[in-house]
Structures are given as structure tokens and as C-alpha cells.
Design an enzyme around this catalytic site. Structure first.
Site, PDB file in Angstrom:
ATOM      1  N   ILE A   1      -2.677   1.059  -4.389  1.00  0.00           N
ATOM      2  CA  ILE A   1      -2.525  -0.226  -3.720  1.00  0.00           C
ATOM      3  C   ILE A   1      -2.094  -1.219  -4.785  1.00  0.00           C
ATOM      4  CG2 ILE A   1      -3.710  -2.045  -2.438  1.00  0.00           C
ATOM      5  CD1 ILE A   1      -5.715   0.093  -1.558  1.00  0.00           C
TER       6      ILE A   1
ATOM      7  N   ILE B   1       0.847  -1.190   0.000  1.00  0.00           N
ATOM      8  CA  ILE B   1       0.000   0.000   0.000  1.00  0.00           C
ATOM      9  C   ILE B   1       0.885   1.244   0.000  1.00  0.00           C
ATOM     10  CG2 ILE B   1      -1.834   1.258   1.207  1.00  0.00           C
ATOM     11  CD1 ILE B   1      -2.730  -1.415   2.415  1.00  0.00           C
TER      12      ILE B   1
ATOM     13  N   ASP C   1       8.090   0.416   2.809  1.00  0.00           N
ATOM     14  CA  ASP C   1       8.309   0.253   1.360  1.00  0.00           C
ATOM     15  C   ASP C   1       9.791   0.415   1.031  1.00  0.00           C
ATOM     16  OD1 ASP C   1       8.216   2.996   1.964  1.00  0.00           O
ATOM     17  OD2 ASP C   1       7.193   3.551   0.111  1.00  0.00           O
ATOM     18  N   ARG C   2      10.455   1.371   1.694  1.00  0.00           N
ATOM     19  CA  ARG C   2      11.886   1.591   1.445  1.00  0.00           C
ATOM     20  C   ARG C   2      12.702   0.415   1.969  1.00  0.00           C
ATOM     21  NH1 ARG C   2      13.712   7.050   3.896  1.00  0.00           N
ATOM     22  NH2 ARG C   2      15.557   6.504   2.667  1.00  0.00           N
TER      23      ARG C   2
ATOM     24  N   ASN D   1       1.241   5.595  -1.187  1.00  0.00           N
ATOM     25  CA  ASN D   1       0.417   6.773  -0.924  1.00  0.00           C
ATOM     26  C   ASN D   1      -0.557   7.098  -2.049  1.00  0.00           C
ATOM     27  OD1 ASN D   1       0.946   8.143   1.728  1.00  0.00           O
ATOM     28  ND2 ASN D   1       3.036   7.743   1.034  1.00  0.00           N
ATOM     29  N   THR D   2      -0.315   6.563  -3.242  1.00  0.00           N
ATOM     30  CA  THR D   2      -1.241   6.782  -4.352  1.00  0.00           C
ATOM     31  C   THR D   2      -2.018   5.523  -4.682  1.00  0.00           C
ATOM     32  OG1 THR D   2       0.213   8.455  -5.297  1.00  0.00           O
ATOM     33  CG2 THR D   2      -1.441   7.514  -6.765  1.00  0.00           C
TER      34      THR D   2
ATOM     35  N   THR E   1       5.130  29.218 -20.177  1.00  0.00           N
ATOM     36  CA  THR E   1       4.876  28.746 -18.805  1.00  0.00           C
ATOM     37  C   THR E   1       4.964  27.229 -18.701  1.00  0.00           C
ATOM     38  OG1 THR E   1       3.453  30.634 -18.411  1.00  0.00           O
ATOM     39  CG2 THR E   1       3.175  28.752 -16.932  1.00  0.00           C
TER      40      THR E   1
ATOM     41  N   THR F   1       4.943   8.575  -5.331  1.00  0.00           N
ATOM     42  CA  THR F   1       4.354   9.808  -4.832  1.00  0.00           C
ATOM     43  C   THR F   1       5.460  10.685  -4.243  1.00  0.00           C
ATOM     44  OG1 THR F   1       2.477   8.457  -4.203  1.00  0.00           O
ATOM     45  CG2 THR F   1       2.524  10.728  -3.372  1.00  0.00           C
TER      46      THR F   1
ATOM     47  N   GLY G   1      10.007   4.185   6.175  1.00  0.00           N
ATOM     48  CA  GLY G   1       8.896   3.534   5.485  1.00  0.00           C
ATOM     49  C   GLY G   1       9.201   2.062   5.196  1.00  0.00           C
TER      50      GLY G   1
HETATM   51  N1  LIG Z   1      -1.885   4.732 -13.270  1.00  0.00           N
HETATM   52  C1  LIG Z   1      -1.175   5.564 -12.511  1.00  0.00           C
HETATM   53  N2  LIG Z   1      -1.753   6.134 -11.421  1.00  0.00           N
HETATM   54  C2  LIG Z   1      -1.060   6.956 -10.634  1.00  0.00           C
HETATM   55  N3  LIG Z   1       0.220   7.300 -10.861  1.00  0.00           N
HETATM   56  C3  LIG Z   1       0.838   6.764 -11.927  1.00  0.00           C
HETATM   57  C4  LIG Z   1       0.182   5.865 -12.788  1.00  0.00           C
HETATM   58  N4  LIG Z   1       1.080   5.483 -13.728  1.00  0.00           N
HETATM   59  C5  LIG Z   1       2.217   6.104 -13.470  1.00  0.00           C
HETATM   60  N5  LIG Z   1       2.087   6.911 -12.402  1.00  0.00           N
HETATM   61  C6  LIG Z   1       3.141   7.757 -11.843  1.00  0.00           C
HETATM   62  O1  LIG Z   1       3.535   7.092 -10.685  1.00  0.00           O
HETATM   63  C7  LIG Z   1       3.807   8.012  -9.648  1.00  0.00           C
HETATM   64  C8  LIG Z   1       3.253   7.388  -8.390  1.00  0.00           C
HETATM   65  O2  LIG Z   1       4.003   6.210  -8.253  1.00  0.00           O
HETATM   66  P1  LIG Z   1       3.482   4.944  -7.487  1.00  0.00           P
HETATM   67  O3  LIG Z   1       2.216   4.458  -8.064  1.00  0.00           O
HETATM   68  O4  LIG Z   1       4.638   4.035  -7.431  1.00  0.00           O
HETATM   69  O5  LIG Z   1       3.218   5.654  -6.110  1.00  0.00           O
HETATM   70  P2  LIG Z   1       2.564   5.128  -4.800  1.00  0.00           P
HETATM   71  O6  LIG Z   1       1.613   4.020  -5.017  1.00  0.00           O
HETATM   72  O7  LIG Z   1       2.065   6.277  -4.045  1.00  0.00           O
HETATM   73  O8  LIG Z   1       3.771   4.559  -4.118  1.00  0.00           O
HETATM   74  P3  LIG Z   1       4.613   5.276  -3.037  1.00  0.00           P
HETATM   75  O9  LIG Z   1       3.748   5.600  -1.887  1.00  0.00           O
HETATM   76  O10 LIG Z   1       5.543   4.157  -2.783  1.00  0.00           O
HETATM   77  O11 LIG Z   1       5.256   6.449  -3.636  1.00  0.00           O
HETATM   78  C9  LIG Z   1       3.216   9.354 -10.019  1.00  0.00           C
HETATM   79  O12 LIG Z   1       4.237  10.340  -9.932  1.00  0.00           O
HETATM   80  C10 LIG Z   1       2.728   9.173 -11.456  1.00  0.00           C
HETATM   81  O13 LIG Z   1       3.391  10.071 -12.345  1.00  0.00           O
HETATM   82  C1  LIG Z   2       8.692   8.389   1.952  1.00  0.00           C
HETATM   83  C2  LIG Z   2       7.485   7.508   1.692  1.00  0.00           C
HETATM   84  C3  LIG Z   2       6.216   8.356   1.689  1.00  0.00           C
HETATM   85  C4  LIG Z   2       7.677   6.879   0.310  1.00  0.00           C
HETATM   86  O1  LIG Z   2       6.621   6.051  -0.016  1.00  0.00           O
HETATM   87  C5  LIG Z   2       7.397   6.372   2.737  1.00  0.00           C
HETATM   88  O2  LIG Z   2       8.509   5.555   2.653  1.00  0.00           O
HETATM   89  C6  LIG Z   2       7.276   6.909   4.142  1.00  0.00           C
HETATM   90  O3  LIG Z   2       6.236   7.317   4.572  1.00  0.00           O
HETATM   91  N1  LIG Z   2       8.420   6.915   4.886  1.00  0.00           N
HETATM   92  C7  LIG Z   2       8.540   7.379   6.250  1.00  0.00           C
HETATM   93  C8  LIG Z   2       9.715   8.265   6.444  1.00  0.00           C
HETATM   94  C9  LIG Z   2      11.073   7.688   6.110  1.00  0.00           C
HETATM   95  O4  LIG Z   2      11.174   6.728   5.334  1.00  0.00           O
HETATM   96  O5  LIG Z   2      12.074   8.216   6.629  1.00  0.00           O
HETATM   97  K   LIG Z   3       7.629   4.302  -2.696  1.00  0.00           K
END
Ligand SMILES: Nc1ncnc2c1ncn2[C@@H]1O[C@H](COP(=O)(O)OP(=O)(O)OP(=O)(O)O)[C@@H](O)[C@H]1O
Ligand SMILES: CC(C)(CO)[C@@H](O)C(=O)NCCC(=O)O
Ligand SMILES: [K+]
Length: 262
Positions: free
Chosen positions: A15, A10, A106-107, A12-13, A182, A129, A104
Site C-alpha cells: 500500500i 493499493i 493502477d494501469r 498487490n504487494t 542452479t 508484482t 486495473g
Molecule cells: N520493500 C519492498 N517490498 C516489496 N517489494 C519490493 C520492495 N522493494 C522493491 N520491491 C520489488 O518491487 C516489486 C513489487 O513492486 P511494487 O511494490 O510496485 O508492487 P505492488 O505494490 O504489488 O504493486 P502492483 O500491484 O502495482 O504490482 C517486487 O518484484 C520486488 O522485487
Molecule cells: C495487472 C495488475 C495486477 C497490475 O497491478 C492490475 O493492473 C490488475 O489487476 N489489472 C486487471 C487486469 C488488466 O489490467 O487487464
Molecule cells: K502495478
């Protein structure tokens, strides 16, 4: 055949879910279980948080022998969180040294998955994200890292914090550095400065560990590679590799047949 396993990450954008064959966890003497990941994947799914119902609908009829969840969004609960076969992995569970408690998961998991698969030392860049850098030294210890706003987040910030700037997406090809309108000015500023900053981090890392691989993951990884960022590999599955490596390390410490006889 055993029922498959479900891995859920999961972010931030979105799942993200991966369904893979149970055979991944069967005992084998080396790391070949991980090398075979691509053959064992049954399905992968990625949905924005608001569309979690679609993910539920897609997989609710399937049964899983094991479910693993790693989340960076603590208040997002899913129907899989409370099942008896579900395990939540946190940063504290990841067998790397020097991780700090607020890091995190994920990291931690992406770095562990990358190191176990590609070898240590390793630099992982996750372009989601947020964009994170996570550097693991040859002794499997965190050297350090960095966090900055991701590509989409940078455009969103400019739009929401100003009156005049539109919401844009990143350009497909690298824009000219000096813009005279711009939209291109926003795109060139964000893209070039991100690229130069990331490249400076990569160069610094390579000067310390010339043999190390630099791996990129996350939604924007392909885009950064197309723009010419000097990474070695794009691997969208690092976090899932980390989960599988984690289970593998548990199995090596507590083999199931031994546990059963205790
Ligand atoms: N279908 C999509 N929906 C959302 N973002 C997308 C999509 N395809 C590519 N992206 C890109 O992916 C980035 C978000 O990455 P990802 O989906 O890995 O984030 P996440 O799920 O929030 O993960 P994290 O929280 O680990 O960053 C955005 O900057 C966007 O440009
Ligand atoms: C930096 C994000 C948002 C990347 O998904 C996540 O790994 C997180 O919430 N981390 C907590 C802070 C840290 O990793 O230091
Ligand atoms: K990430």
C-alpha cells in the site's frame, strides 16, 4: 494553511501513500501544478499489506481535506475508505479513450499521469508484482498492453512449483547468459528473458511512435534500468500524478466557485 491531501495506491504487494500540499489543486492556467509535484510532496509511505497498521499509526492523527484511493485489491478495506472526504477512483473515471472495464486502475492512472506530464503518445511499464505495459496513442486512446509475472513473482513461482528450486532474489548486476549452476541459471533465465521481451515491446512501440517517451515505474523499475533496459525515465510517482491529473481535469470541468453559485 489548508490541510493536505492524501493519495493512496493499493497494489498487490504494498500500500503506497503520498501526502501532498493542497496548493497542488489551486487554479493555474497550464500544467505547471504537476511540474511542481516534487516540491509539494510532504511525505510518501509504502507498506506491505500485512503492515497496514504501521501506516495507520503514522498518519492517523493527521487531517486531510481530500483523500483519493485507487486499488487493484477489491477486498482490502482501509480506515480511509469510508470517510466523507474520500473518493475512490476506478478505471472508468480515467479520461482516456478505449480503456476496457476490467483494466486495473493502477494501469489507467499511471498511463494518464505519464501522458499528462510527459505528453502523448506514451508507453508505461510498471514493474511490480505483475509487470504491465500500457500504450497510449497520440489521441489519448489505449493502443493496447500486456501483463506478465513480475520479477519477484517469477522467482516465487519457480520455487513454489518445483521441489528443488530455492527462493532467490534478482541479482544486482546482469548475470552471464549461459549458467553452470542452479542459482545463476534461474537468475539468468528470468532476467535475460524478461529484458529481451520488454526490449522487443519497446522496439515495436518506438518503430510506430519514434518520438514517444517510455516511462518505467514500480518497485523494480530502478533495477531494470540498471540492467540496461532502454527506457527514457524512471518515475516512481506515475500513479499519484494520474490521481492529481484526474482531480485537475475535474476542477477544469467543474470550477469550485461556479459550482458554489449553482
Ligand atoms: N520493500 C519492498 N517490498 C516489496 N517489494 C519490493 C520492495 N522493494 C522493491 N520491491 C520489488 O518491487 C516489486 C513489487 O513492486 P511494487 O511494490 O510496485 O508492487 P505492488 O505494490 O504489488 O504493486 P502492483 O500491484 O502495482 O504490482 C517486487 O518484484 C520486488 O522485487
Ligand atoms: C495487472 C495488475 C495486477 C497490475 O497491478 C492490475 O493492473 C490488475 O489487476 N489489472 C486487471 C487486469 C488488466 O489490467 O487487464
Ligand atoms: K502495478
Amino acid at each position: 494553511m489548508n490541510s493536505p491531501i492524501l493519495l493512496i495506491a493499493i497494489g498487490n504487494t504494498r500500500i503506497k501513500a503520498m501526502i501532498c500540499a493542497q496548493e497542488l489543486f489551486e487554479d493555474c492556467p497550464d500544467r505547471s501544478f504537476n511540474h511542481s509535484l516534487n516540491h509539494q510532496i510532504i511525505a510518501t509511505h509504502a507498506y506491505p499489506h500485512a503492515q497496514i497498521d504501521q501506516l495507520i499509526e503514522r498518519i492517523q492523527d493527521q487531517s486531510f481535506s481530500l483523500i483519493t484511493i485507487a486499488s487493484v485489491v477489491p477486498n482490502l478495506q482501509t480506515p480511509w475508505h469510508d470517510l466523507p472526504q474520500t473518493q475512490i477512483i476506478t478505471t472508468a473515471d480515467v479520461p482516456l479513450d478505449g480503456l476496457y472495464s476490467s483494466m486495473g486502475s493502477d494501469r489507467a492512472l499511471a498511463a494518464f499521469g505519464a501522458g499528462e506530464f510527459y505528453g502523448y503518445p506514451i508507453l508505461v511499464i510498471d514493474a511490480g508484482t505483475a509487470i504491465t505495459l500500457t500504450a497510449i496513442d497520440p489521441h489519448k486512446k489505449l493502443m493496447g498492453g500486456a501483463i506478465m509475472a513480475g520479477l519477484r513473482s517469477q522467482f516465487a513461482m519457480l520455487h513454489s512449483n518445483t521441489a528443488a528450486l530455492p527462493m532467490l532474489t534478482a541479482p544486482d548486476s546482469l548475470p552471464h547468459r549461459w549458467a553452470i549452476n542452479t542459482n545463476t541459471a534461474m537468475q539468468t533465465g528470468i532476467v535475460h528473458i524478461l529484458l529481451m521481451g520488454l526490449q522487443a515491446y519497446i522496439d515495436d512501440w518506438r518503430s510506430q511512435f519514434p518520438e514517444s517517451k517510455v516511462i518505467m515505474t514500480g518497485g523494480d523499475a530502478d533495477q531494470f534500468q540498471k540492467w540496461g533496459l532502454a527506457i527514457d525515465i524512471v518515475d516512481p510517482n506515475l500513479i499519484f500524478r494520474g490521481m492529481i491529473s484526474f482531480h485537475r481535469s475535474c476542477l477544469l470541468r467543474f470550477p469550485p466557485d461556479r459550482a458554489a453559485h449553482q
